[in-house]
Scaffold this motif. Sequence first.
Motif, PDB file in Angstrom:
ATOM      1  N   THR A  13      17.318 -31.874  64.758  1.00 19.39           N
ATOM      2  CA  THR A  13      18.205 -32.528  65.730  1.00 19.39           C
ATOM      3  C   THR A  13      18.870 -33.795  65.168  1.00 19.39           C
ATOM      4  OG1 THR A  13      16.210 -33.578  66.579  1.00 19.39           O
ATOM      5  CG2 THR A  13      17.073 -31.713  67.837  1.00 19.39           C
ATOM      6  N   ASN A  39      11.609 -34.714  67.157  1.00 22.32           N
ATOM      7  CA  ASN A  39      10.545 -35.569  67.688  1.00 22.32           C
ATOM      8  C   ASN A  39      10.433 -35.333  69.186  1.00 22.32           C
ATOM      9  OD1 ASN A  39       8.524 -37.488  67.660  1.00 22.32           O
ATOM     10  ND2 ASN A  39       9.942 -39.117  68.238  1.00 22.32           N
ATOM     11  N   CYS A  40      11.517 -35.651  69.921  1.00 19.94           N
ATOM     12  CA  CYS A  40      11.434 -35.501  71.376  1.00 19.94           C
ATOM     13  C   CYS A  40      12.723 -35.001  72.027  1.00 19.94           C
ATOM     14  CB  CYS A  40      11.017 -36.840  71.978  1.00 19.94           C
ATOM     15  SG  CYS A  40      10.370 -36.675  73.637  1.00 19.94           S
ATOM     16  N   GLN A  41      13.738 -34.750  71.232  1.00 22.77           N
ATOM     17  CA  GLN A  41      15.002 -34.278  71.835  1.00 22.77           C
ATOM     18  C   GLN A  41      14.859 -32.788  72.163  1.00 22.77           C
ATOM     19  OE1 GLN A  41      18.881 -35.735  71.037  1.00 22.77           O
ATOM     20  NE2 GLN A  41      18.183 -36.567  69.076  1.00 22.77           N
ATOM     21  N   GLU A 126      11.655 -41.507  52.594  1.00 22.94           N
ATOM     22  CA  GLU A 126      10.490 -42.367  52.849  1.00 22.94           C
ATOM     23  C   GLU A 126       9.191 -41.663  52.432  1.00 22.94           C
ATOM     24  OE1 GLU A 126      12.739 -41.513  55.178  1.00 22.94           O
ATOM     25  OE2 GLU A 126      13.714 -43.318  55.949  1.00 22.94           O
TER      26      GLU A 126
HETATM   27  P1  NDP Z   1      18.203 -38.965  62.255  1.00 21.62           P
HETATM   28  O1  NDP Z   1      17.638 -40.164  62.890  1.00 21.62           O
HETATM   29  O2  NDP Z   1      19.600 -38.576  62.551  1.00 21.62           O
HETATM   30  O3  NDP Z   1      17.269 -37.684  62.561  1.00 21.62           O
HETATM   31  C1  NDP Z   1      15.893 -37.743  62.356  1.00 21.62           C
HETATM   32  C2  NDP Z   1      15.230 -36.432  62.699  1.00 21.62           C
HETATM   33  O4  NDP Z   1      13.805 -36.624  62.586  1.00 21.62           O
HETATM   34  C3  NDP Z   1      15.475 -35.961  64.125  1.00 21.62           C
HETATM   35  O5  NDP Z   1      15.388 -34.565  64.191  1.00 21.62           O
HETATM   36  C4  NDP Z   1      14.288 -36.589  64.888  1.00 21.62           C
HETATM   37  O6  NDP Z   1      13.971 -35.935  66.108  1.00 21.62           O
HETATM   38  C5  NDP Z   1      13.181 -36.396  63.864  1.00 21.62           C
HETATM   39  N1  NDP Z   1      12.113 -37.368  64.030  1.00 21.62           N
HETATM   40  C6  NDP Z   1      12.237 -38.693  64.284  1.00 21.62           C
HETATM   41  N2  NDP Z   1      11.024 -39.277  64.383  1.00 21.62           N
HETATM   42  C7  NDP Z   1      10.121 -38.291  64.211  1.00 21.62           C
HETATM   43  C8  NDP Z   1       8.695 -38.256  64.248  1.00 21.62           C
HETATM   44  N3  NDP Z   1       7.973 -39.356  64.476  1.00 21.62           N
HETATM   45  N4  NDP Z   1       8.085 -37.070  64.026  1.00 21.62           N
HETATM   46  C9  NDP Z   1       8.811 -35.955  63.795  1.00 21.62           C
HETATM   47  N5  NDP Z   1      10.162 -35.911  63.783  1.00 21.62           N
HETATM   48  C10 NDP Z   1      10.802 -37.070  63.986  1.00 21.62           C
HETATM   49  O7  NDP Z   1      18.002 -39.172  60.685  1.00 21.62           O
HETATM   50  P2  NDP Z   1      18.928 -38.664  59.486  1.00 21.62           P
HETATM   51  O8  NDP Z   1      19.236 -37.218  59.651  1.00 21.62           O
HETATM   52  O9  NDP Z   1      20.021 -39.632  59.262  1.00 21.62           O
HETATM   53  O10 NDP Z   1      17.931 -38.860  58.251  1.00 21.62           O
HETATM   54  C11 NDP Z   1      16.834 -37.993  58.029  1.00 21.62           C
HETATM   55  C12 NDP Z   1      16.253 -38.309  56.656  1.00 21.62           C
HETATM   56  O11 NDP Z   1      17.231 -37.985  55.666  1.00 21.62           O
HETATM   57  C13 NDP Z   1      15.910 -39.790  56.461  1.00 21.62           C
HETATM   58  O12 NDP Z   1      14.772 -39.889  55.660  1.00 21.62           O
HETATM   59  C14 NDP Z   1      17.114 -40.338  55.717  1.00 21.62           C
HETATM   60  O13 NDP Z   1      16.788 -41.438  54.910  1.00 21.62           O
HETATM   61  C15 NDP Z   1      17.494 -39.129  54.870  1.00 21.62           C
HETATM   62  N6  NDP Z   1      18.896 -39.101  54.481  1.00 21.62           N
HETATM   63  C16 NDP Z   1      19.863 -39.068  55.454  1.00 21.62           C
HETATM   64  C17 NDP Z   1      21.199 -39.054  55.112  1.00 21.62           C
HETATM   65  C18 NDP Z   1      22.267 -38.961  56.155  1.00 21.62           C
HETATM   66  O14 NDP Z   1      23.451 -38.870  55.794  1.00 21.62           O
HETATM   67  N7  NDP Z   1      21.947 -38.967  57.427  1.00 21.62           N
HETATM   68  C19 NDP Z   1      21.615 -39.115  53.696  1.00 21.62           C
HETATM   69  C20 NDP Z   1      20.519 -39.070  52.770  1.00 21.62           C
HETATM   70  C21 NDP Z   1      19.205 -39.084  53.150  1.00 21.62           C
HETATM   71  P3  NDP Z   1      14.613 -36.447  67.515  1.00 21.62           P
HETATM   72  O15 NDP Z   1      16.052 -36.048  67.437  1.00 21.62           O
HETATM   73  O16 NDP Z   1      13.857 -35.711  68.546  1.00 21.62           O
HETATM   74  O17 NDP Z   1      14.412 -37.941  67.556  1.00 21.62           O
END
Ligand code: NDP
Length: 386
Positions: A13, A39-41, A126
């Motif tokens: 999501t 996570n929760c969406q 991370e």
């Molecule tokens: P987002 O915040 O857009 O999405 C994060 C995702 O992780 C969502 O599906 C969220 O679910 C889920 N999530 C959040 N917290 C938890 C948890 N505690 N347990 C399980 N799932 C969880 O992040 P990004 O897509 O921007 O980034 C994701 C990763 O990719 C990061 O590590 C970032 O550094 C890396 N990255 C991102 C880039 C980008 O362009 N976005 C580029 C390069 C690396 P929910 O929607 O339910 O909250």
Amino acid sequence: MTQPRSISILGATGSIGASTLDLIRRDPGKWRVVALTANCQAADLARLAREFSAEVAVVADESCLAELRSALAGSGIDAVGGATALVEAASRPADITVAAIVGCAGLAPTMAAIEQGRSVALANKEALVSAGDVLTAAVARHGTTLLPMDSEHNAIFQCLAGNNYDHVRSITLTASGGPFRDWSAQQLAAATPAQAIKHPNWDMGAKISVDSATMFNKGLELIEAHHLFPVGLEKLKIVVHPQSVVHSMVEYRDGSTLAQLGPSDMRVPIASCLAWPARMDTPCAPLDLAKLGELTFRAPDEQRFPATRLAREAAEAGGAAALVLNAANEIAVAAFLAGQIAFTRIAVMVEETMTRFSPATPTSLDEVIALDAEARVRARALLELA
Ligand code: NDP
């Protein structure tokens, strides 16, 4: 006809999840979706799970499971919730797993995907920063193909193809410099969350957008590169490149520098991972260099943005220093986004946590998770002192 490839997306999501699913949506016959997680969406996740006929949909936060179950009722898709269910879903056989959960929360499911011994496309930087040695040892032990999805590391991966680490003189990570690259120290002190998450070139999740503004994103990437491409820390450099067209470069001993260029659209490195070692189409507009006119580069300013210095120090120190840096940064970014601390306090909090807490090297995933939790407690304690 070739069999569809099976794929799981951890963090479906999010921003990376959406870009990955956008590519899959364009050629659905090629893919079979195993697990989609959030996570929760729950509503969003259920919509995606139905659209892509996923086998299983998982919410990490169990309190959101009832909503997911009701949204998926009658679909035949398994709806599960909680940390154990997330790891179990990540263990379901899939040809490729996209690890795109944000933060250290992605560590255990990413490890579960690695343990399958297939392909893992890693966006979740991370996890690698906190558990670099433990994760890379598992990759080697299970014969897993680890494909870097972060645009810079994907660029380096492409520039290294067919070459030998022994011939590498240096690797340069490019950094956009984020939305505040030209701000004075005084302006930085007053920066708001809304300003920090408005990245000039990339459309990303909130946490990585703040990391980009502080330059911790580049710091995390330096540590990530150190694990992915073991050429020696002294050969890893950072240059600010505001246009985000050159995504990184590798210089060889003969003076040749190979760079990867592309639009600032994560679908390019994602497609590179999904199709590797082949190539696939993306809808991204081709680069028009004549229209761009110029590409510029400058040295990072570690006075205004101490994050890259702190990351280099953590990588040099080894042990659990990078883990502590990452955990403290996650707490500080969340506090900044919640309006509890000033933007410039993020780096101060990270440095103070690193100074006060320097535990021994973790050797297992359980030790990493325990130390990460302890580092978060230490960082939170600083919030109370502030
Ligand atoms: P987002 O915040 O857009 O999405 C994060 C995702 O992780 C969502 O599906 C969220 O679910 C889920 N999530 C959040 N917290 C938890 C948890 N505690 N347990 C399980 N799932 C969880 O992040 P990004 O897509 O921007 O980034 C994701 C990763 O990719 C990061 O590590 C970032 O550094 C890396 N990255 C991102 C880039 C980008 O362009 N976005 C580029 C390069 C690396 P929910 O929607 O339910 O909250």
